[in-house]
Scaffold this active site. Structure first.
Site, PDB file in Angstrom:
ATOM      1  N   ALA A 192      -6.827  10.421   6.694  1.00 41.05           N
ATOM      2  CA  ALA A 192      -8.159  10.545   6.107  1.00 41.05           C
ATOM      3  C   ALA A 192      -9.144  10.960   7.183  1.00 41.05           C
ATOM      4  CB  ALA A 192      -8.576   9.209   5.515  1.00 41.05           C
ATOM      5  N   ILE A 193     -10.069  11.776   6.796  1.00 34.22           N
ATOM      6  CA  ILE A 193     -11.116  12.156   7.758  1.00 34.22           C
ATOM      7  C   ILE A 193     -11.839  10.904   8.228  1.00 34.22           C
ATOM      8  CG2 ILE A 193     -13.432  13.192   7.893  1.00 34.22           C
ATOM      9  CD1 ILE A 193     -12.335  15.620   6.578  1.00 34.22           C
ATOM     10  N   PHE A 194     -12.042  10.846   9.519  1.00 33.37           N
ATOM     11  CA  PHE A 194     -12.678   9.681  10.134  1.00 33.37           C
ATOM     12  C   PHE A 194     -14.185   9.759   9.883  1.00 33.37           C
ATOM     13  CE2 PHE A 194     -13.851   6.596  13.142  1.00 33.37           C
ATOM     14  CZ  PHE A 194     -12.722   5.934  13.589  1.00 33.37           C
ATOM     15  N   GLU A 214       0.840  -1.208   0.000  1.00 40.86           N
ATOM     16  CA  GLU A 214       0.000   0.000   0.000  1.00 40.86           C
ATOM     17  C   GLU A 214       0.871   1.253   0.000  1.00 40.86           C
ATOM     18  OE1 GLU A 214      -3.631  -0.184   0.896  1.00 40.86           O
ATOM     19  OE2 GLU A 214      -3.666  -2.370   0.932  1.00 40.86           O
ATOM     20  N   ASP A 221      -7.673  -3.120  -7.058  1.00 40.75           N
ATOM     21  CA  ASP A 221      -8.000  -3.693  -5.746  1.00 40.75           C
ATOM     22  C   ASP A 221      -9.388  -3.284  -5.255  1.00 40.75           C
ATOM     23  OD1 ASP A 221      -7.474  -5.095  -3.366  1.00 40.75           O
ATOM     24  OD2 ASP A 221      -6.634  -3.336  -2.392  1.00 40.75           O
ATOM     25  N   ASP A 265     -10.226   3.282   0.160  1.00 39.60           N
ATOM     26  CA  ASP A 265      -9.184   2.272  -0.019  1.00 39.60           C
ATOM     27  C   ASP A 265      -8.442   2.374  -1.359  1.00 39.60           C
ATOM     28  OD1 ASP A 265      -7.536   0.155   0.379  1.00 39.60           O
ATOM     29  OD2 ASP A 265      -9.080  -1.391   0.282  1.00 39.60           O
TER      30      ASP A 265
HETATM   31  N1  LIG Z   1     -11.912   7.397   6.512  1.00 41.75           N
HETATM   32  C1  LIG Z   1     -12.445   6.356   7.134  1.00 41.75           C
HETATM   33  N2  LIG Z   1     -13.169   6.507   8.257  1.00 41.75           N
HETATM   34  C2  LIG Z   1     -13.710   5.450   8.867  1.00 41.75           C
HETATM   35  N3  LIG Z   1     -13.569   4.177   8.457  1.00 41.75           N
HETATM   36  C3  LIG Z   1     -12.859   3.945   7.352  1.00 41.75           C
HETATM   37  C4  LIG Z   1     -12.260   5.020   6.630  1.00 41.75           C
HETATM   38  N4  LIG Z   1     -11.599   4.505   5.560  1.00 41.75           N
HETATM   39  C5  LIG Z   1     -11.787   3.174   5.637  1.00 41.75           C
HETATM   40  N5  LIG Z   1     -12.541   2.834   6.694  1.00 41.75           N
HETATM   41  C6  LIG Z   1     -12.939   1.477   7.098  1.00 41.75           C
HETATM   42  O1  LIG Z   1     -11.780   0.763   7.486  1.00 41.75           O
HETATM   43  C7  LIG Z   1     -11.737  -0.524   6.877  1.00 41.75           C
HETATM   44  C8  LIG Z   1     -10.403  -0.760   6.185  1.00 41.75           C
HETATM   45  O2  LIG Z   1     -10.124   0.293   5.297  1.00 41.75           O
HETATM   46  P1  LIG Z   1      -9.396   0.042   3.936  1.00 41.75           P
HETATM   47  O3  LIG Z   1     -10.287  -0.791   3.052  1.00 41.75           O
HETATM   48  O4  LIG Z   1      -8.940   1.323   3.374  1.00 41.75           O
HETATM   49  O5  LIG Z   1      -8.139  -0.795   4.437  1.00 41.75           O
HETATM   50  P2  LIG Z   1      -7.530  -2.148   3.867  1.00 41.75           P
HETATM   51  O6  LIG Z   1      -6.452  -2.526   4.782  1.00 41.75           O
HETATM   52  O7  LIG Z   1      -7.152  -1.951   2.456  1.00 41.75           O
HETATM   53  O8  LIG Z   1      -8.730  -3.181   3.997  1.00 41.75           O
HETATM   54  P3  LIG Z   1      -9.081  -4.445   3.065  1.00 41.75           P
HETATM   55  O9  LIG Z   1      -8.067  -5.475   3.357  1.00 41.75           O
HETATM   56  O10 LIG Z   1     -10.464  -4.783   3.511  1.00 41.75           O
HETATM   57  O11 LIG Z   1      -9.028  -3.981   1.651  1.00 41.75           O
HETATM   58  C9  LIG Z   1     -12.925  -0.601   5.946  1.00 41.75           C
HETATM   59  O12 LIG Z   1     -13.856  -1.507   6.491  1.00 41.75           O
HETATM   60  C10 LIG Z   1     -13.556   0.760   5.928  1.00 41.75           C
HETATM   61  O13 LIG Z   1     -14.940   0.682   6.111  1.00 41.75           O
HETATM   62 MN   LIG Z   2      -7.600  -2.843   0.705  1.00 43.46          MN
END
Ligand SMILES: Nc1ncnc2c1ncn2[C@@H]1O[C@H](COP(=O)(O)OP(=O)(O)OP(=O)(O)O)[C@@H](O)[C@H]1O
Ligand SMILES: [Mn+2]
Length: 329
Positions: A142-144, A60, A211, A231
């Site tokens: 990123a904004i929560f 990533e 992805d 993501d």
């Molecule tokens: N800005 C945000 N605020 C709150 N929750 C978030 C935010 N961005 C992502 N999430 C949540 O966090 C989780 C993981 O985020 P993200 O998909 O970016 O990470 P990842 O490690 O790539 O996960 P995955 O393996 O599922 O692809 C997701 O379930 C998403 O709903």
């Molecule tokens: Mn991911």
């Protein structure tokens, strides 16, 4: 006006994700969720996706999250969470706030840098730690989004999801009529959702993101709402390769939203090319420059490719109004 609860405890305080890498030289990105924490190894800006890696083993990139936010905004979608880069002091801003399992993963490396690896199912071990120099690191913030209670979200499997397997292919990769199946099923058989997937394909193709396995929508808006664009850490991995299959939703359905087409034509014809608009927009980020130059050139090249594919769809269609849909979004 609705207000959302602010984080109260140390555990859920702060930004949802930090995709980070050392300030000097080094490699590295990680995602910090309040807990647990997920991480990957790290990269400098010009690091390409490794040749023998798949889209699902790619590391990533924190800068891809930042660039994706700007790209989404410039395309007029505004479905990506505002994301900004900055330098983080691991000692003061992460270690001091960490608790429990996360806290236990901090250590000083043999080179005297402060490192941590967090806790997750893979790549979260001493060999894949995130290390500062000695404790400063770049991160994307990123904004929560509001939590589950305030604004529950629904997770959808992306119909054009890839196989996530080193040998197996997904149905859409072997069946050119796949879109006909998708069009039949809820929620793609009515409303805006199918066109939203076309928009998502535009965004993903421009940044080379393969992805996109799931997407989320806010439940409170039912199916009248656009999917969130979340993501993007695996975008901007290959600047010299255009992954046409990311456009499968568009060339298999031969569909695009009118407003999206108009935006792409504007970036093709000027006055400002997409790369220039991105340059201006990203110059506001504290970590500017965010993207390696070849990725900027790739953006302009890919705008032309999408438009070419839409042109081919129009040429073979009985009536262009079946290809370019004006749903006033
Ligand atoms: N800005 C945000 N605020 C709150 N929750 C978030 C935010 N961005 C992502 N999430 C949540 O966090 C989780 C993981 O985020 P993200 O998909 O970016 O990470 P990842 O490690 O790539 O996960 P995955 O393996 O599922 O692809 C997701 O379930 C998403 O709903
Ligand atoms: Mn991911």
């Amino acid at each position: 006006m609705a207000t959302f609860p602010q984080p109260k405890t140390r555990k859920d305080r702060g930004v949802r994700k930090i995709f980070c890498m050392p300030v000097e030289g080094g490699e590295g990105s990680c995602i910090i969720t309040p807990s647990p924490l997920q991480c990957d190894t790290r990269f400098p800006r010009e690091q390409e996706t490794l040749k023998n890696h798949f889209y699902f083993t790619d590391f990533e990139r924190h800068n891809a999250e930042i660039a994706a936010y700007h790209l989404d905004k410039l395309l007029g979608f505004r479905r990506a969470v505002p994301t900004v880069g900055r330098n983080v002091n691991i000692t003061r801003e992460l270690y001091a706030l960490a608790q429990g399992d996360l806290l236990k993963t901090f250590f000083i490396s043999p080179d005297n840098n402060l490192c941590f690896h967090g806790k997750c199912s893979y790549y979260c071990d001493t060999a894949h730690a995130i290390c500062g120099s000695p404790d400063m690191i770049e991160g994307s913030f990123a904004i929560f989004l509001p939590g589950k209670e305030a604004a529950p979200r629904k997770v959808w499997r992306h119909p054009w999801r890839r196989g996530y397997h080193k040998r197996r292919k997904a149905q859409w990769e072997v069946d050119d009529e796949y879109c006909e199946l998708v069009k039949e099923v809820h929620p793609y058989n009515e409303g805006r959702r199918l066109l939203d997937l076309m928009d998502m394909a535009v965004l993903d193709f421009l940044m080379g993101n393969m992805d996109r396995h799931h997407y989320e929508t806010f439940k409170m808006f039912g199916n009248y709402s656009a999917p969130l664009h979340l993501d993007h850490g695996r975008g901007f991995g290959k600047a010299f390769h255009d992954e046409i299959s990311i456009l499968a939703p568009i060339y298999q359905c031969c569909l695009i939203r009118h407003s999206t087409l108009a935006t792409l034509l504007r970036f093709q014809n000027g006055p400002q090319r997409l790369s220039e608009a991105m340059r201006v927009s990203m110059s506001a980020d504290p970590l500017n420059p965010i993207l390696w130059e070849p990725h900027m050139r790739a953006l302009d090249r890919r705008v032309n490719i999408i438009l070419q594919i839409v042109r081919e769809c129009i040429n073979k269609s009985v009536d262009p109004v079946h290809v370019v849909i004006n749903d006033f979004h």
